[in-house]
Design an enzyme around this catalytic site. Structure first.
Site, PDB file in Angstrom:
ATOM      1  N   LYS A 172       0.802  -1.219   0.000  1.00  0.00           N
ATOM      2  CA  LYS A 172       0.000   0.000   0.000  1.00  0.00           C
ATOM      3  C   LYS A 172       0.839   1.275   0.000  1.00  0.00           C
ATOM      4  O   LYS A 172       0.502   2.260  -0.655  1.00  0.00           O
ATOM      5  CB  LYS A 172      -0.949  -0.005   1.207  1.00  0.00           C
ATOM      6  CG  LYS A 172      -1.937  -1.155   1.225  1.00  0.00           C
ATOM      7  CD  LYS A 172      -2.915  -1.083   0.072  1.00  0.00           C
ATOM      8  CE  LYS A 172      -3.893  -2.240   0.088  1.00  0.00           C
ATOM      9  NZ  LYS A 172      -4.837  -2.194   1.186  1.00  0.00           N
ATOM     10  N   GLY A 174     -10.591  -4.929   4.448  1.00  0.00           N
ATOM     11  CA  GLY A 174     -11.005  -4.250   5.668  1.00  0.00           C
ATOM     12  C   GLY A 174     -10.249  -4.660   6.910  1.00  0.00           C
ATOM     13  O   GLY A 174     -10.432  -4.073   7.978  1.00  0.00           O
ATOM     14  N   GLU A 179      -3.884   7.801   7.118  1.00  0.00           N
ATOM     15  CA  GLU A 179      -4.428   8.715   6.129  1.00  0.00           C
ATOM     16  C   GLU A 179      -5.564   9.532   6.741  1.00  0.00           C
ATOM     17  O   GLU A 179      -6.178   9.129   7.736  1.00  0.00           O
ATOM     18  CB  GLU A 179      -4.987   7.949   4.927  1.00  0.00           C
ATOM     19  CG  GLU A 179      -3.945   7.313   4.044  1.00  0.00           C
ATOM     20  CD  GLU A 179      -4.558   6.592   2.868  1.00  0.00           C
ATOM     21  OE1 GLU A 179      -3.827   6.311   1.917  1.00  0.00           O
ATOM     22  OE2 GLU A 179      -5.771   6.290   2.894  1.00  0.00           O
ATOM     23  N   HIS A 231     -16.294  -3.056   4.407  1.00  0.00           N
ATOM     24  CA  HIS A 231     -15.351  -2.817   3.310  1.00  0.00           C
ATOM     25  C   HIS A 231     -15.491  -3.835   2.175  1.00  0.00           C
ATOM     26  O   HIS A 231     -14.631  -3.902   1.303  1.00  0.00           O
ATOM     27  CB  HIS A 231     -13.905  -2.796   3.819  1.00  0.00           C
ATOM     28  CG  HIS A 231     -13.666  -1.774   4.897  1.00  0.00           C
ATOM     29  ND1 HIS A 231     -13.543  -0.429   4.637  1.00  0.00           N
ATOM     30  CD2 HIS A 231     -13.541  -1.907   6.241  1.00  0.00           C
ATOM     31  CE1 HIS A 231     -13.343   0.224   5.779  1.00  0.00           C
ATOM     32  NE2 HIS A 231     -13.342  -0.649   6.761  1.00  0.00           N
ATOM     33  N   LYS A 259     -17.720  -4.950  -1.066  1.00  0.00           N
ATOM     34  CA  LYS A 259     -18.712  -4.402  -1.984  1.00  0.00           C
ATOM     35  C   LYS A 259     -19.883  -5.373  -2.160  1.00  0.00           C
ATOM     36  O   LYS A 259     -19.685  -6.585  -2.212  1.00  0.00           O
ATOM     37  CB  LYS A 259     -18.058  -4.146  -3.347  1.00  0.00           C
ATOM     38  CG  LYS A 259     -16.843  -3.230  -3.276  1.00  0.00           C
ATOM     39  CD  LYS A 259     -16.030  -3.299  -4.562  1.00  0.00           C
ATOM     40  CE  LYS A 259     -14.744  -2.510  -4.457  1.00  0.00           C
ATOM     41  NZ  LYS A 259     -13.870  -2.703  -5.625  1.00  0.00           N
ATOM     42  N   GLU A 317      -8.481   2.531  -7.643  1.00  0.00           N
ATOM     43  CA  GLU A 317      -9.589   2.826  -6.748  1.00  0.00           C
ATOM     44  C   GLU A 317      -9.374   4.151  -6.020  1.00  0.00           C
ATOM     45  O   GLU A 317      -8.273   4.459  -5.572  1.00  0.00           O
ATOM     46  CB  GLU A 317      -9.765   1.685  -5.746  1.00  0.00           C
ATOM     47  CG  GLU A 317      -9.955   0.335  -6.429  1.00  0.00           C
ATOM     48  CD  GLU A 317     -10.644  -0.678  -5.551  1.00  0.00           C
ATOM     49  OE1 GLU A 317     -10.954  -0.355  -4.384  1.00  0.00           O
ATOM     50  OE2 GLU A 317     -10.884  -1.792  -6.033  1.00  0.00           O
ATOM     51  N   ARG A 335      -5.578  -6.816 -11.388  1.00  0.00           N
ATOM     52  CA  ARG A 335      -6.293  -8.017 -11.827  1.00  0.00           C
ATOM     53  C   ARG A 335      -7.661  -7.626 -12.351  1.00  0.00           C
ATOM     54  O   ARG A 335      -8.039  -6.456 -12.316  1.00  0.00           O
ATOM     55  CB  ARG A 335      -6.461  -8.971 -10.639  1.00  0.00           C
ATOM     56  CG  ARG A 335      -7.172  -8.316  -9.450  1.00  0.00           C
ATOM     57  CD  ARG A 335      -7.578  -9.290  -8.382  1.00  0.00           C
ATOM     58  NE  ARG A 335      -7.984  -8.639  -7.152  1.00  0.00           N
ATOM     59  CZ  ARG A 335      -9.162  -8.082  -6.920  1.00  0.00           C
ATOM     60  NH1 ARG A 335     -10.069  -8.071  -7.887  1.00  0.00           N
ATOM     61  NH2 ARG A 335      -9.460  -7.526  -5.762  1.00  0.00           N
ATOM     62  N   VAL A 388     -14.193  -8.340  -9.565  1.00  0.00           N
ATOM     63  CA  VAL A 388     -15.456  -9.069  -9.487  1.00  0.00           C
ATOM     64  C   VAL A 388     -16.527  -8.338 -10.300  1.00  0.00           C
ATOM     65  O   VAL A 388     -17.347  -8.949 -10.987  1.00  0.00           O
ATOM     66  CB  VAL A 388     -15.917  -9.193  -8.015  1.00  0.00           C
ATOM     67  CG1 VAL A 388     -17.278  -9.874  -7.930  1.00  0.00           C
ATOM     68  CG2 VAL A 388     -14.884  -9.954  -7.190  1.00  0.00           C
TER      69      VAL A 388
END
Length: 449
Positions: A116, A165, A200, A235, A237, A275, A291, A294
């Site tokens: 990250k 998450g 953050e 977290h 979807k 994202e 990648r 979904v």
């Protein structure tokens, strides 16, 4: 072009890749655990190989077994789908070492975007807007307090190696921060074997907007608009749509070009998703998924493009079949994730499916590996299907979704279908007026959870 591709995955995504292979005249190889010997992807592939027992660690995550399956069957390439080994740089490199093509980005790009902190630093260098926060990992509570004081509360602590998450905690004050920091590190260590975290700024009411990008590895790249994935629980979807209800054509063009330009500079190959959190007209980079997502079918629906076919083409060294000028949005698409879960606690609900009937009709697509008599195993993710609808505009897509949900029959196990019937009755959903916190607040109000 490849003669034979092995799909290192299971369920609906394995079927998705098999279908693309069949249309392209390419033989497919399914791999499976002992628990999946009767799975639909095994039945539909041209060949199948058992690679281990039920545990994913001993089967779908077993790199050596998958490479052996390639050698046994003569598969020249591997499509990883999503999840499992799809973002494992070591797997991509191991395939390359055995002269097997990984249908995805390079191991280097997976590695860069898989961390990250490195991903955020790389995004900044490439001109992608990022959320204010720590320059890297935060070593201790004292450093965390200093960072939080500089960027202002609330803040969110995230695991460097995190996802799904886990290792995420929000703090609204210095006292909260001390507890959240220690908890996030502990969770991160347990889940990922790495306790490094970063901090953050925590946005109050953002939407989750992601940009689909695609590159050929030679410096050419395009974007395929955005998806709004703001309806999330923990977290994860549950409801995705494209285009985003709050994104204007000008915004789309600007942020899309920023992302496509970044991929050209990287010489990125294949499908990827950048994202963002979006609030008050500004985009803030979260991460990049290297990648297929979904929710990729909603993008396919509005652009009329087969993303898996494109992945296979560029992996084989062929050019992309489209340019940016060719890509025009047609209508609106929505996807809902159908899970084998029991409401209201969303507890996994594996078991035998007595009857399965997929909805049909204009603008309806059901991606699922279910069939009547199939027993959903308890060892894997609870996702059992994705219902995707496409309409001329958002109201038509919503109406089509409601109709299709009414036609869907999954008898024998509990599913998340009732959730979507309830959501479609909500004015905020009908109006597209929601953010990443909306669903959890709604669930708390409905079920007290």
């Amino acid at each position: 072009m490849f003669d034979k591709i092995l799909i290192a995955n299971r369920g609906e995504i394995a079927l998705r890749v098999i279908r693309a292979c069949r249309e392209m005249g390419i033989k497919s190889v399914a791999v499976h655990s002992t628990a999946d010997s009767d799975a639909m992807h095994v039945r539909m592939a041209d060949e199948s190989v058992c690679i281990g027992p039920a545990s994913s660690a001993q089967s779908y995550l077993n790199k050596a077994a998958i490479i052996s399956a390639c050698e046994i069957t003569g598969a020249q390439a591997v499509h990883p789908g999503y999840g499992f080994l799809s973002e494992n740089a070591g797997f991509a490199q191991a395939l390359a070492d055995h002269d097997i093509t990984f249908i995805g980005p390079t191991a280097q790009h997976i590695r860069i975007m898989g961390d990250k902190i490195t991903a955020k630093e790389t995004a900044k260098e490439l001109g992608i807007p990022v959320v204010p926060g720590s320059a890297g990992g935060v070593p201790d509570v004292e450093a965390a307090l200093q960072v939080a004081a500089e960027i202002g509360y609330p803040v969110i602590i995230k695991a460097t190696a995190g996802g799904g998450g886990r290792g995420m905690k929000v703090a609204t004050s210095p006292t909260d921060l001390e507890i959240a920091f220690r908890t996030a590190r502990s969770e991160s260590k347990a889940a990922f074997g790495n306790d490094e975290v970063y901090i953050e700024k925590y946005l109050q009411k953002p939407r989750h907007i992601e940009i689909q990008v695609f590159g050929d590895g030679k410096g050419n790249a395009v974007h395929l608009g955005e998806r709004d994935c703001s309806l999330q629980r923990r977290h994860q979807k549950v409801f995705e749509e494209a285009p985003g209800p709050c994104i204007t054509p000008t915004m789309r063009s600007e942020i899309g070009e920023v992302c496509a330009s970044a991929m050209r500079k990287l010489k990125y190959i294949g499908a990827g998703t950048i994202e963002f959190l979006y609030e008050d007209g500004r985009f803030y980079f979260i991460e990049m998924n290297t990648r297929l997502q979904v929710e990729h079918p909603v993008t396919e629906a509005i652009f009329g493009i087969d993303l898996v076919r494109e992945q296979i083409r560029v992996a084989a060294g062929l050019p992309m079949s489209v340019t940016q000028d060719d890509l025009e949005i047609n209508g609106h698409a929505i996807e809902v994730r159908i899970n084998a879960e029991k409401l209201p606690n969303f507890a996994p609900c594996p078991g035998k499916v007595n009857v399965f009937h997929a909805p049909g009709g204009l603008g309806v697509r059901m991606d699922s590996a279910l069939y009547g008599g199939y027993s959903i195993p308890p060892y894997y993710d609870s996702l059992i299907g994705k219902l995707i609808v496409h309409g001329r505009d958002r109201p038509e897509a919503l109406a089509r979704l409601k109709r299709a949900l009414g036609e869907l029959i999954i008898d024998g196990v509990e599913t998340s279908v009732p959730l979507f019937h309830m959501l479609l009755a909500e004015p905020d959903i009908q109006n597209g007026d929601y953010n990443i916190h909306w669903l959890e607040k709604w669930l708390a109000a409905q079920f007290g959870s």
